[in-house]
Structure formats: C-alpha cells, structure tokens
Design an enzyme around this catalytic site. Sequence first.
Site, mmCIF file in Angstrom:
data_model
loop_
_atom_site.group_PDB
_atom_site.id
_atom_site.type_symbol
_atom_site.label_atom_id
_atom_site.label_comp_id
_atom_site.label_asym_id
_atom_site.label_seq_id
_atom_site.Cartn_x
_atom_site.Cartn_y
_atom_site.Cartn_z
ATOM 1 N N GLY A 97 13.834 35.180 7.997
ATOM 2 C CA GLY A 97 15.153 35.068 7.378
ATOM 3 C C GLY A 97 15.479 36.149 6.358
ATOM 4 O O GLY A 97 16.641 36.307 5.978
ATOM 5 N N ASN A 131 13.651 30.421 7.465
ATOM 6 C CA ASN A 131 12.441 30.755 6.702
ATOM 7 C C ASN A 131 12.607 32.064 5.946
ATOM 8 O O ASN A 131 12.981 33.084 6.539
ATOM 9 C CB ASN A 131 11.256 30.938 7.651
ATOM 10 C CG ASN A 131 10.855 29.655 8.338
ATOM 11 O OD1 ASN A 131 11.487 28.623 8.175
ATOM 12 N ND2 ASN A 131 9.775 29.728 9.091
ATOM 13 N N ASP A 163 2.089 26.542 16.021
ATOM 14 C CA ASP A 163 2.607 27.725 16.707
ATOM 15 C C ASP A 163 1.738 28.027 17.926
ATOM 16 O O ASP A 163 0.724 28.713 17.837
ATOM 17 C CB ASP A 163 2.627 28.921 15.742
ATOM 18 C CG ASP A 163 3.175 30.174 16.406
ATOM 19 O OD1 ASP A 163 3.464 30.135 17.619
ATOM 20 O OD2 ASP A 163 3.307 31.198 15.705
ATOM 21 N N ASP A 222 3.125 26.599 7.807
ATOM 22 C CA ASP A 222 3.876 27.647 8.507
ATOM 23 C C ASP A 222 2.956 28.345 9.515
ATOM 24 O O ASP A 222 1.849 28.762 9.163
ATOM 25 C CB ASP A 222 4.379 28.644 7.441
ATOM 26 C CG ASP A 222 5.372 29.647 7.991
ATOM 27 O OD1 ASP A 222 6.041 29.338 8.996
ATOM 28 O OD2 ASP A 222 5.488 30.743 7.398
ATOM 29 N N HIS A 223 3.398 28.474 10.741
ATOM 30 C CA HIS A 223 2.612 29.141 11.803
ATOM 31 C C HIS A 223 1.184 28.605 11.895
ATOM 32 O O HIS A 223 0.210 29.373 11.873
ATOM 33 C CB HIS A 223 2.586 30.663 11.599
ATOM 34 C CG HIS A 223 3.902 31.291 11.856
ATOM 35 N ND1 HIS A 223 4.435 31.437 13.112
ATOM 36 C CD2 HIS A 223 4.827 31.785 11.012
ATOM 37 C CE1 HIS A 223 5.630 32.002 13.048
ATOM 38 N NE2 HIS A 223 5.895 32.218 11.776
ATOM 39 N N SER A 254 1.471 29.302 4.720
ATOM 40 C CA SER A 254 0.774 29.882 5.875
ATOM 41 C C SER A 254 -0.707 29.543 5.744
ATOM 42 O O SER A 254 -1.169 29.153 4.659
ATOM 43 C CB SER A 254 0.975 31.396 5.912
ATOM 44 O OG SER A 254 0.294 31.991 4.813
ATOM 45 N N HIS A 268 13.044 32.068 11.996
ATOM 46 C CA HIS A 268 12.000 32.741 11.203
ATOM 47 C C HIS A 268 12.513 34.128 10.827
ATOM 48 O O HIS A 268 13.500 34.601 11.373
ATOM 49 C CB HIS A 268 10.716 32.848 12.034
ATOM 50 C CG HIS A 268 9.945 31.564 12.083
ATOM 51 N ND1 HIS A 268 8.746 31.396 11.437
ATOM 52 C CD2 HIS A 268 10.223 30.386 12.675
ATOM 53 C CE1 HIS A 268 8.322 30.158 11.641
ATOM 54 N NE2 HIS A 268 9.188 29.527 12.395
HETATM 55 P P1 13P Z 1 10.279 36.773 6.231
HETATM 56 O O1 13P Z 1 9.042 37.119 5.509
HETATM 57 O O2 13P Z 1 10.761 37.877 7.098
HETATM 58 O O3 13P Z 1 11.339 36.228 5.344
HETATM 59 O O4 13P Z 1 9.904 35.596 7.257
HETATM 60 C C1 13P Z 1 9.408 34.389 6.779
HETATM 61 C C2 13P Z 1 9.004 33.498 7.880
HETATM 62 O O5 13P Z 1 9.564 33.492 8.946
HETATM 63 C C3 13P Z 1 7.885 32.578 7.634
HETATM 64 O O6 13P Z 1 7.496 31.924 8.789
#
Ligand code: 13P
Length: 288
Positions: free
Chosen positions: A210, A230, A106, A85-86, A50, A208
């Site tokens: 997960g 994820n 994103d 990520d994002h 991230s 996402h």
């Molecule tokens: P969690 O933290 O709920 O496993 O989600 C992770 C995620 O989607 C990262 O983009």
Amino acid sequence: MALVSAKEMLEKAHAGHYAVGQFNINNMEWTKAILLAAQEANSPVMLGVSEGAGKYMTGYKTVVAMVKEMIDYLGISVPVALHLDHGSFDGAKACIEAGFTSVMFDGSHYDIEENVAKSKEILALAHSKGISVECEVGGIGGEEDGVTSCGELADPQECAKIAGLGVDMLAAGIGNIHGKYPANWAGLDFDVLGKIQDATNGKPLVLHGGSGIPADQIAKAIDLGVSKINVNTECQLVFAEATRKYIEAGKDQEGKGYDPRKLLAPGTEAIKKIVIEKMEEFGSAGKA
Ligand code: 13P
C-alpha cells in the site's frame, strides 16, 4: 477493548466502501504510535507482524503480551486485530497458538492444489478459535523478509477456489509491489481486480504494497472491493527521515538528547501522523 478478529471490521468496511489499514509493527514505538493513531482517528486497525518482525520482537507470545498490555495501559477502545503478515504454514499455526486474533497464510508460492489444501487446514484451525484468516493467490511483487515475487496478476478462477474455502479476506496480485514503486510502474490493474471481485462473490480483498500508491488508485481499488490495505514501507521511511533530521540537527548532543525516549520521539510521532493520514485516506477514520 480486547483484541478482536478482523472478520467483522472487514465486512463493515466492504459494505461501507472503505478500507481498514494494516500497519506493520517492528517494536514498541511502532505499536504505540499505531494504536494511538487509531484511537485519535477513531478507526479500526490491524497490526501486521511479519515472521521476521516476530523473531525480532523475541517471539509471537511476546508480541501478543505487549500489544494486549499496551491496549489496556493506553485505554485503546477502537477495534484492534493482531494479524500475522505473510505467514508460512507453521508460522500461522504458531500465531494461532500464541493468541493472535487474525492470521495470513501465504500459500501463493505453492501450486493451487497445495495452496488450497494448506489454506483449508489453517482455516479450520483458526476458525475453530474465532480467528480470522487471509489467504493469498498469485505473488505480490517486491521483496519482504526475503520473500520475493514479481508483481504477478492473480488468476480470478484460482481466487474463486481459495475464496470459496471461506477465507475472511483474500490477497491477490493486481500489479501491486512491496516497497518503493519503480518510476516505470504500470499502476494497479483494475480490470483484473474487477474480475477477481466478481469471481469471489464480493469477498473483502486485500491490497498489499500500500505504500506509495496514488490516492486516486487507492480510491478506485476500494470502490472495486478492496477492504484492507497494507502499509509498511511508508512508516519506515518517515521514521528514518525524522530520526535522521533529529541527529543531523545535532539534537542528540543537546542536553540529554541522546536519551532513547527523546531520540526515538520524532520518528514515533511521524508514524502516528502518517497512520492518521492513511486512515483518513482509506475512509476508516471515524468508523470504529
Ligand atoms: P509496503 O511495505 O509496500 O507498504 O507493503 C506492506 C505490505 O504489503 C505488508 O504485507
């Protein structure tokens, strides 16, 4: 093996009806645990970073250097993609420059026209360098690095617009939430997921949030076109629990138990274990 784009591993996963895990990294221990897990499970893997974690690890270039050298040092031979990520628009550009092999832009908080315009720009830039791209339509619920949204369901027509730009993977809200799921969570919306997969002509979809999704829902989501899942929170929880147990048992006060290499070992092992379990659950184990 050198870092790779996520394109091929996700196309294989989609065709083979399994999903590749994206596990978020926060530091050296996290990275080492996930790489060793992937090697042991003989699974492709995506390391998610991230923007907040990127700052924490002192910048994207530091992350690229650490991951590359660690792969070399540990003799990791399974395919590994280093993925933002994002990402924001500027964050995605910075990671493309820094040597990431995959980025998420994103743009889900923009209106669809602006999301399309910005996604297009990132796609052109990333693809010119062989870097895979994930884009997002509709918010994902929960909170991550200060970004909040509340379990939206994406509009399949908007998904078709973004998928049609040539994204390698598409994240779309289907009732999933980052972080812990509330006790009254309604579950994933498979009706919407099915419509999104149809509208996007079989694009690899990303789930996402997960952590904490029951195995039967994971299996059904993969069946309906999810090729990337994820996971972040579950790794954080097992790390914290193992570290807490070590300290509560007084082990940090026995001998040189306070040595960080000892103190952080149970948490690191716990991450490795859960990542292997997830790879088995997602079906990517043995698919490297
Ligand atoms: P969690 O933290 O709920 O496993 O989600 C992770 C995620 O989607 C990262 O983009």
